[in-house]
Design a protein around this motif. Structure first.
Motif, mmCIF file in Angstrom:
data_model
loop_
_atom_site.group_PDB
_atom_site.id
_atom_site.type_symbol
_atom_site.label_atom_id
_atom_site.label_comp_id
_atom_site.label_asym_id
_atom_site.label_seq_id
_atom_site.Cartn_x
_atom_site.Cartn_y
_atom_site.Cartn_z
ATOM 1 N N ASN A 1 0.548 -0.975 -0.156
ATOM 2 C CA ASN A 1 0.212 -0.038 0.262
ATOM 3 C C ASN A 1 1.416 0.879 -0.086
ATOM 4 O O ASN A 1 1.017 1.308 0.773
ATOM 5 C CB ASN A 1 -1.083 0.024 0.752
ATOM 6 N N ALA A 2 0.957 1.909 -0.887
ATOM 7 C CA ALA A 2 2.258 2.964 -1.105
ATOM 8 C C ALA A 2 1.422 4.174 -0.609
ATOM 9 O O ALA A 2 2.825 5.612 -0.571
ATOM 10 C CB ALA A 2 2.009 3.464 -3.156
ATOM 11 N N ALA A 3 0.882 4.455 0.350
ATOM 12 C CA ALA A 3 0.183 5.601 0.849
ATOM 13 C C ALA A 3 1.381 5.717 1.896
ATOM 14 O O ALA A 3 1.546 6.376 2.518
ATOM 15 C CB ALA A 3 -1.289 5.325 1.727
ATOM 16 N N THR B 1 -2.297 10.801 0.017
ATOM 17 C CA THR B 1 -3.015 9.740 -0.867
ATOM 18 C C THR B 1 -1.416 8.943 -0.863
ATOM 19 O O THR B 1 -0.631 10.815 -1.166
ATOM 20 C CB THR B 1 -4.305 9.765 -0.891
ATOM 21 N N GLU B 2 -1.570 7.981 -1.433
ATOM 22 C CA GLU B 2 -0.204 7.817 -2.623
ATOM 23 C C GLU B 2 -0.211 8.054 -3.972
ATOM 24 O O GLU B 2 0.188 9.506 -4.614
ATOM 25 C CB GLU B 2 -0.400 6.157 -3.026
ATOM 26 N N LYS C 1 0.977 11.846 -3.914
ATOM 27 C CA LYS C 1 2.093 12.296 -3.514
ATOM 28 C C LYS C 1 2.859 11.811 -5.660
ATOM 29 O O LYS C 1 3.659 12.553 -5.706
ATOM 30 C CB LYS C 1 2.408 11.094 -2.830
ATOM 31 N N GLY D 1 7.234 5.008 0.690
ATOM 32 C CA GLY D 1 6.402 5.522 0.445
ATOM 33 C C GLY D 1 7.189 7.168 -0.467
ATOM 34 O O GLY D 1 8.349 6.896 -0.372
#
Length: 327
Positions: A35-37, A222-223, A226, A76
């Motif tokens: 989960n990239a967040a 959030t991803e 970003k 991240g």
């Protein structure tokens, strides 16, 4: 993560440091992704929980996944090169490193950010006072500008690659960068009286407005947010780099550095992206506090925020100068 099937935490401790690593045993047919967040682990289907042991920690609390066999990390993103979530990792062992009783705090980071700003203002005021103007042009601006720019770059790189040095190199960055900002501010102020005060107010107004929006939850890192900010920041860096290289050969990039509509639109875009990088900085600092990063990371977080504020201030100067050139 006790109670999550396939996971078994192992810990080791010393007198002042605690390293926590998560080893895992893959379950056949159950893929995972990051989960990239926040670099968290997310299974593509819900993990079955053991019924004979209580669930003490939800399975999504891990912030960074380290492959047990290779040591590769999924981290991240942050638009600021000084602020990365991998900063909190011991990459040699794949551990999230924490210091007991001497950890990074939000108040400490805020205080150190104020210290860096004060140091920058002191040297900027000195450089400003040394710039003199004659009928043929300015005198004394270029040495402070070049010296401050080169010195700031050296200390910035030292801070990024040796974050443990941040308590020393971050203040040195602020001092040297202040010389460059003072010189360039004096030149802008001489040509457009009042522009420096406007740029300062806009910079800090943007800082406090975005901080309030972030704290209230109106803006979330959030991803997708970003990814968009990082991509736009990289594109701007490439444009500026191309401009510098082309200027060495006597070629000037048209439109974007002029006071026309295209130039003003480009500056507005850059200001927005620089401002949005502040949100990523807030998120990084908050993550460091939550993960109990070492105390010196307060200086490192303050340094990263300082880098963005300097960029934002310079871009406001450029935008305002373009607007006033049209009058």
């Amino acid at each position: 993560m006790v109670g999550a099937e396939g996971f078994e935490p192992t810990t080791s401790s010393s007198q002042s440091w605690r390293s926590t690593r998560l080893s895992y045993t893959p379950r056949p047919g159950l893929p995972l992704r990051a989960n990239a967040a926040k670099g968290r682990i997310v299974w593509l289907e819900r993990l079955p929980l053991s019924t004979d042991r209580p669930l003490r920690e939800p399975a999504f609390m891990l912030r960074t996944f380290i492959d047990h066999g290779t040591g590769d990390d999924m981290i991240g993103r942050s638009g600021n090169p000084a602020l990365r979530e991998s900063t909190f990792l011991d990459l040699s062992s794949g551990a999230v490193v924490q210091r007991e009783g001497d950890a990074m705090t939000l108040n400490g980071t805020v205080n150190k950010t104020g210290t860096l700003l004060l140091l920058c203002v002191i040297t900027a005021a000195f450089a400003w006072s040394q710039v003199q103007f004659t009928e043929t042009g300015s005198v004394g601006a270029m040495p402070y500008f070049l010296g401050g720019t080169i010195g700031g770059l050296v200390f910035a790189l030292a801070t990024i690659f040796k974050k443990e040095w941040a308590p020393v190199t971050a203040p040195m960055y602020a001092l040297t960068k202040g010389f460059a900002l003072g010189a360039i501010s004096a030149l802008f102020e001489h040509r457009f009286p009042g522009i420096v005060a406007q740029a300062v107010m806009l910079t800090f107004g943007t800082l406090f407005a975005l901080l309030a929006a972030y704290r209230s939850g109106l803006i979330k890192a959030t991803e997708n947010f970003k990814l968009g900010v990082v991509a736009a920041t990289g594109a701007i860096c490439l444009v500026y780099l191309a401009t510098i290289v082309m200027s060495l050969f006597g070629v000037r990039v048209p439109f974007i550095h002029e006071s026309g509509l295209i130039g003003i639109g480009f500056s507005l875009f850059v200001v927005v992206i620089a401002a949005l990088n502040l949100v990523l900085d807030f998120d990084f600092i908050e993550s460091g506090v939550e993960q109990k990063a070492p105390k010196y990371m307060e200086w490192y977080g303050a340094f990263g925020l300082m880098v963005t504020l300097v960029w934002l201030y310079v871009e406001f100067l450029r935008l305002l100068s373009k607007l006033q050139s049209r009058n």
